[in-house]
Design a protein around this motif. Structure first.
Motif, PDB file in Angstrom:
ATOM      1  N   PRO A 104       0.817  -1.231   0.000  1.00 38.86           N
ATOM      2  CA  PRO A 104       0.000   0.000   0.000  1.00 38.86           C
ATOM      3  C   PRO A 104       0.839   1.264   0.000  1.00 38.86           C
ATOM      4  O   PRO A 104       0.511   2.233  -0.696  1.00 38.86           O
ATOM      5  CB  PRO A 104      -0.826  -0.140   1.289  1.00 38.86           C
ATOM      6  CG  PRO A 104      -0.903  -1.613   1.537  1.00 38.86           C
ATOM      7  CD  PRO A 104       0.404  -2.162   1.059  1.00 38.86           C
ATOM      8  N   GLU A 105       1.943   1.267   0.769  1.00 34.07           N
ATOM      9  CA  GLU A 105       2.797   2.457   0.814  1.00 34.07           C
ATOM     10  C   GLU A 105       3.485   2.683  -0.522  1.00 34.07           C
ATOM     11  O   GLU A 105       3.635   3.823  -0.985  1.00 34.07           O
ATOM     12  CB  GLU A 105       3.834   2.306   1.927  1.00 34.07           C
ATOM     13  CG  GLU A 105       4.825   3.467   2.023  1.00 34.07           C
ATOM     14  CD  GLU A 105       4.139   4.811   2.223  1.00 34.07           C
ATOM     15  OE1 GLU A 105       4.664   5.814   1.710  1.00 34.07           O
ATOM     16  OE2 GLU A 105       3.066   4.856   2.866  1.00 34.07           O
ATOM     17  N   GLY A 106       3.909   1.592  -1.174  1.00 36.60           N
ATOM     18  CA  GLY A 106       4.521   1.719  -2.484  1.00 36.60           C
ATOM     19  C   GLY A 106       3.546   2.254  -3.517  1.00 36.60           C
ATOM     20  O   GLY A 106       3.922   3.045  -4.390  1.00 36.60           O
ATOM     21  N   LYS A 107       2.280   1.838  -3.415  1.00 32.90           N
ATOM     22  CA  LYS A 107       1.267   2.329  -4.346  1.00 32.90           C
ATOM     23  C   LYS A 107       1.043   3.824  -4.144  1.00 32.90           C
ATOM     24  O   LYS A 107       0.909   4.584  -5.115  1.00 32.90           O
ATOM     25  CB  LYS A 107      -0.036   1.569  -4.141  1.00 32.90           C
ATOM     26  CG  LYS A 107      -1.136   1.962  -5.125  1.00 32.90           C
ATOM     27  CD  LYS A 107      -2.452   1.251  -4.815  1.00 32.90           C
ATOM     28  CE  LYS A 107      -2.333  -0.239  -5.043  1.00 32.90           C
ATOM     29  NZ  LYS A 107      -3.636  -0.914  -4.880  1.00 32.90           N
ATOM     30  N   ARG A 108       1.005   4.266  -2.897  1.00 32.93           N
ATOM     31  CA  ARG A 108       0.815   5.693  -2.623  1.00 32.93           C
ATOM     32  C   ARG A 108       1.994   6.521  -3.162  1.00 32.93           C
ATOM     33  O   ARG A 108       1.805   7.585  -3.737  1.00 32.93           O
ATOM     34  CB  ARG A 108       0.658   5.929  -1.126  1.00 32.93           C
ATOM     35  CG  ARG A 108      -0.619   5.365  -0.522  1.00 32.93           C
ATOM     36  CD  ARG A 108      -0.798   5.864   0.897  1.00 32.93           C
ATOM     37  NE  ARG A 108      -1.962   5.291   1.537  1.00 32.93           N
ATOM     38  CZ  ARG A 108      -1.944   4.203   2.300  1.00 32.93           C
ATOM     39  NH1 ARG A 108      -0.797   3.581   2.526  1.00 32.93           N
ATOM     40  NH2 ARG A 108      -3.054   3.731   2.831  1.00 32.93           N
ATOM     41  N   LEU A 109       3.206   6.016  -2.932  1.00 31.88           N
ATOM     42  CA  LEU A 109       4.388   6.734  -3.416  1.00 31.88           C
ATOM     43  C   LEU A 109       4.390   6.822  -4.938  1.00 31.88           C
ATOM     44  O   LEU A 109       4.719   7.869  -5.514  1.00 31.88           O
ATOM     45  CB  LEU A 109       5.658   6.047  -2.916  1.00 31.88           C
ATOM     46  CG  LEU A 109       6.995   6.673  -3.357  1.00 31.88           C
ATOM     47  CD1 LEU A 109       7.080   8.121  -2.891  1.00 31.88           C
ATOM     48  CD2 LEU A 109       8.163   5.866  -2.822  1.00 31.88           C
ATOM     49  N   LEU A 110       3.999   5.725  -5.602  1.00 30.31           N
ATOM     50  CA  LEU A 110       3.927   5.733  -7.064  1.00 30.31           C
ATOM     51  C   LEU A 110       2.896   6.750  -7.545  1.00 30.31           C
ATOM     52  O   LEU A 110       3.124   7.446  -8.550  1.00 30.31           O
ATOM     53  CB  LEU A 110       3.570   4.335  -7.571  1.00 30.31           C
ATOM     54  CG  LEU A 110       3.458   4.186  -9.096  1.00 30.31           C
ATOM     55  CD1 LEU A 110       4.790   4.532  -9.767  1.00 30.31           C
ATOM     56  CD2 LEU A 110       3.025   2.766  -9.475  1.00 30.31           C
ATOM     57  N   ASN A 111       1.780   6.859  -6.837  1.00 32.49           N
ATOM     58  CA  ASN A 111       0.768   7.851  -7.196  1.00 32.49           C
ATOM     59  C   ASN A 111       1.324   9.271  -7.132  1.00 32.49           C
ATOM     60  O   ASN A 111       1.044  10.108  -7.991  1.00 32.49           O
ATOM     61  CB  ASN A 111      -0.444   7.730  -6.274  1.00 32.49           C
ATOM     62  CG  ASN A 111      -1.319   6.537  -6.593  1.00 32.49           C
ATOM     63  OD1 ASN A 111      -1.223   5.959  -7.676  1.00 32.49           O
ATOM     64  ND2 ASN A 111      -2.177   6.166  -5.669  1.00 32.49           N
ATOM     65  N   ILE A 112       2.117   9.546  -6.100  1.00 33.78           N
ATOM     66  CA  ILE A 112       2.707  10.881  -5.948  1.00 33.78           C
ATOM     67  C   ILE A 112       3.691  11.166  -7.083  1.00 33.78           C
ATOM     68  O   ILE A 112       3.732  12.272  -7.643  1.00 33.78           O
ATOM     69  CB  ILE A 112       3.418  11.003  -4.583  1.00 33.78           C
ATOM     70  CG1 ILE A 112       2.411  10.865  -3.430  1.00 33.78           C
ATOM     71  CG2 ILE A 112       4.162  12.335  -4.484  1.00 33.78           C
ATOM     72  CD1 ILE A 112       1.342  11.935  -3.413  1.00 33.78           C
ATOM     73  N   ILE A 113       4.483  10.166  -7.462  1.00 37.50           N
ATOM     74  CA  ILE A 113       5.451  10.340  -8.543  1.00 37.50           C
ATOM     75  C   ILE A 113       4.723  10.589  -9.863  1.00 37.50           C
ATOM     76  O   ILE A 113       5.104  11.481 -10.645  1.00 37.50           O
ATOM     77  CB  ILE A 113       6.370   9.104  -8.639  1.00 37.50           C
ATOM     78  CG1 ILE A 113       7.256   9.017  -7.385  1.00 37.50           C
ATOM     79  CG2 ILE A 113       7.233   9.171  -9.899  1.00 37.50           C
ATOM     80  CD1 ILE A 113       8.103   7.760  -7.323  1.00 37.50           C
ATOM     81  N   VAL A 114       3.666   9.798 -10.132  1.00 39.09           N
ATOM     82  CA  VAL A 114       2.882  10.003 -11.356  1.00 39.09           C
ATOM     83  C   VAL A 114       2.254  11.389 -11.352  1.00 39.09           C
ATOM     84  O   VAL A 114       2.236  12.094 -12.374  1.00 39.09           O
ATOM     85  CB  VAL A 114       1.803   8.914 -11.489  1.00 39.09           C
ATOM     86  CG1 VAL A 114       0.849   9.242 -12.645  1.00 39.09           C
ATOM     87  CG2 VAL A 114       2.434   7.550 -11.710  1.00 39.09           C
ATOM     88  N   LEU A 115       1.734  11.807 -10.190  1.00 42.82           N
ATOM     89  CA  LEU A 115       1.151  13.147 -10.064  1.00 42.82           C
ATOM     90  C   LEU A 115       2.176  14.217 -10.405  1.00 42.82           C
ATOM     91  O   LEU A 115       1.883  15.173 -11.150  1.00 42.82           O
ATOM     92  CB  LEU A 115       0.631  13.347  -8.639  1.00 42.82           C
ATOM     93  CG  LEU A 115      -0.025  14.693  -8.316  1.00 42.82           C
ATOM     94  CD1 LEU A 115      -1.360  14.817  -9.036  1.00 42.82           C
ATOM     95  CD2 LEU A 115      -0.219  14.842  -6.800  1.00 42.82           C
ATOM     96  N   GLY A 116       3.386  14.080  -9.889  1.00 42.44           N
ATOM     97  CA  GLY A 116       4.436  15.059 -10.157  1.00 42.44           C
ATOM     98  C   GLY A 116       4.819  15.113 -11.626  1.00 42.44           C
ATOM     99  O   GLY A 116       4.975  16.202 -12.197  1.00 42.44           O
ATOM    100  N   PHE A 117       4.945  13.947 -12.274  1.00 44.86           N
ATOM    101  CA  PHE A 117       5.296  13.921 -13.695  1.00 44.86           C
ATOM    102  C   PHE A 117       4.162  14.504 -14.543  1.00 44.86           C
ATOM    103  O   PHE A 117       4.415  15.204 -15.539  1.00 44.86           O
ATOM    104  CB  PHE A 117       5.622  12.499 -14.145  1.00 44.86           C
ATOM    105  CG  PHE A 117       7.055  12.112 -13.929  1.00 44.86           C
ATOM    106  CD1 PHE A 117       8.057  12.652 -14.724  1.00 44.86           C
ATOM    107  CD2 PHE A 117       7.410  11.221 -12.927  1.00 44.86           C
ATOM    108  CE1 PHE A 117       9.393  12.301 -14.523  1.00 44.86           C
ATOM    109  CE2 PHE A 117       8.727  10.875 -12.719  1.00 44.86           C
ATOM    110  CZ  PHE A 117       9.731  11.409 -13.519  1.00 44.86           C
ATOM    111  N   GLY A 118       2.907  14.212 -14.176  1.00 37.40           N
ATOM    112  CA  GLY A 118       1.785  14.769 -14.917  1.00 37.40           C
ATOM    113  C   GLY A 118       1.795  16.285 -14.892  1.00 37.40           C
ATOM    114  O   GLY A 118       1.628  16.947 -15.932  1.00 37.40           O
TER     115      GLY A 118
END
Length: 444
Positions: free
Chosen positions: A3-17
């Motif tokens: 779950p923590e890895g999924k949240r971190l990936l979401n933040i990274i995708v958000l930043g790249f977007g």
């Protein structure tokens, strides 16, 4: 994936977007006024400066409805549709008309309010109390990479106007880059709720529940009205720092670059230094966001030391600018100013100040994102809407007085606002830390 890895990936995708979207949008804004001047006056009568005034004005007002929109359709779709409005604004320059230009400006103002409110909501629901600081830093660092590409385009504008000859190719490319950022938002996945905070997670994800639209609208309005009433008490401690961030946004994104370009004592390359200055600001922003993100787990003293670092960094930058840049630089004519400040003008000092401005700005913004996500986890959309409302209002005010005030008066305003804003933030952080400790005690 955990779950923590999924949240971190979401933040990274958000930043790249956001990085892709705002690389395209800011590059468009950087070259649009020059492109507009090249149009035949009988075909097009728009003004880039009028467009920016419309965008900021509508942006400020639209923050009043943005929380409701995010609550009804969800943060992911909110960001996607808002991003399409940004892409539409860029695409408008492929075949521009005056009416479409100003209509697109209004739509971008609405989209900006919804986009940034949704961004804050996504940041909050993908963070815990222990990761909100790290995630804020990661997002801010990724977002600021846009400054490299944005200012590289400015260097092209300063040294070679070839970029403007094939207008349609340029704006088609920028539109595609913006659309890439829009579609990246669909890679963001709903985070798994924490067992200890299921109720909070459920309230943050109302927009993805199976309730009726009417019920959602009612809840959104209730949340918004409750949040705005709470502004008088809970949010007042850090709204001054939010106001300061709006003033600084105007200074480092518009005023300081103009001052450097107006200094004839910097030589014939003074205009080109504007782009290099922007890159130095970007380095400071990225370094600050990355460092504060990595050091989040080691932060035993809360957010106050980072804000204090930002305050000291900016005070040093303001003092050096005061000594290095002529007082009439912000309002100098197009030919520039021959006046000298208190020391012999130095390009190195000017670029050092650019770096310090970026570093200090990242201190303030990462901690503002962090404390808002922490204090208003259950009502993050309205909280971030209020933050952007205050920030955009103050940016508009700063753009207005920047046309009339000498540099030393503008620096004085920033110094006073920085001191008051940081002091009240320290109070807000103390209250937030006390609340966290009481919550930990109750859970035990």
């Amino acid at each position: 994936m955990s779950p923590e890895g999924k949240r971190l990936l979401n933040i990274i995708v958000l930043g790249f977007g956001f990085m892709f979207m705002f690389t395209a949008f800011q590059t468009c804004g950087n070259i649009e006024q020059t492109v507009i001047k090249s149009f035949n006056s009988t075909e097009f009568h728009g003004s880039g400066y009028t467009s920016m005034a419309i965008i900021y004005g509508v942006f400020s007002a639209s923050n009043l409805i943005a929380p409701s929109v995010v609550t009804v359709i969800g943060p992911q779709l909110s960001m996607f549709f808002s991003g399409l409005l940004y892409s539409g604004y860029i695409a408008m320059f492929i075949y521009p008309y005056t009416w479409s230009f100003y209509t697109a400006s209004v739509l971008v103002g609405i989209g900006a309010a919804v986009l940034w409110t949704a961004q804050g909501n996504v940041l909050a629901i993908n963070s815990t109390d222990s990761t909100i600081g790290r995630n804020s830093g990661i997002f801010w660092a990724l977002l600021q990479f846009r400054l490299f590409f944005f200012n590289i385009s400015h260097l092209f504008a300063a040294y070679s106007l070839e970029i403007y000859k094939d207008r349609q190719t340029v704006f088609i490319s920028l539109t595609v880059i913006s659309l890439v950022g829009c579609f990246l938002f669909f890679l963001i996945r709903k985070p798994d709720p924490e067992p200890a905070s299921s109720e909070a997670s459920e309230s943050l994800l109302q927009a993805e529940s199976t309730e009726s639209t009417a019920s959602l609208c009612s809840q959104a309005l209730d949340v918004k009205l409750t949040m705005y009433v709470c502004n008088i008490t809970d949010e007042s401690e850090f709204l001054l720092l939010a106001a300061l961030s709006g003033l600084e946004l105007t200074f480092y994104s518009g005023v300081y670059g103009t001052c450097i370009g107006a200094m004839t004592r910097f030589g014939q390359d003074a205009k080109g230094l504007i782009g290099i200055s922007g890159i130095c600001i970007g380095i400071g922003e990225i370094l600050g966001g990355g460092v504060f993100g990595m050091l989040n787990k080691c932060n035993r003293f809360g957010r106050n030391p980072v804000v204090l670092l930002g305050l000291i960094t900016h005070f040093v930058a303001f003092y050096l600018i005061f000594l290095n840049i002529a007082s009439d630089a912000p309002i100098a004519p197009e030919a520039g100013t021959d006046l000298q400040a208190y020391i012999t003008p130095s390009v190195g000092v000017a670029l050092l100040c650019s770096f310090l401005l970026g570093l200090g700005d990242s201190c303030f913004n990462t901690q503002l994102l962090s404390i808002i996500g922490f204090m208003f986890r259950d009502n993050s959309a309205p909280a971030f809407a209020v933050f952007k409302f205050i920030q955009s209002i103050m940016a508009a005010v700063a753009f207005f007085y920047s046309n009339y005030l000498l540099l030393h008066w503008q620096l004085l305003i920033l110094v006073v606002a920085g001191f008051l804003g940081s002091t009240t933030f320290f109070l807000a952080e103390t209250l937030a830390e006390s609340s966290r400790r009481e919550s930990d005690y109750d859970s035990i």
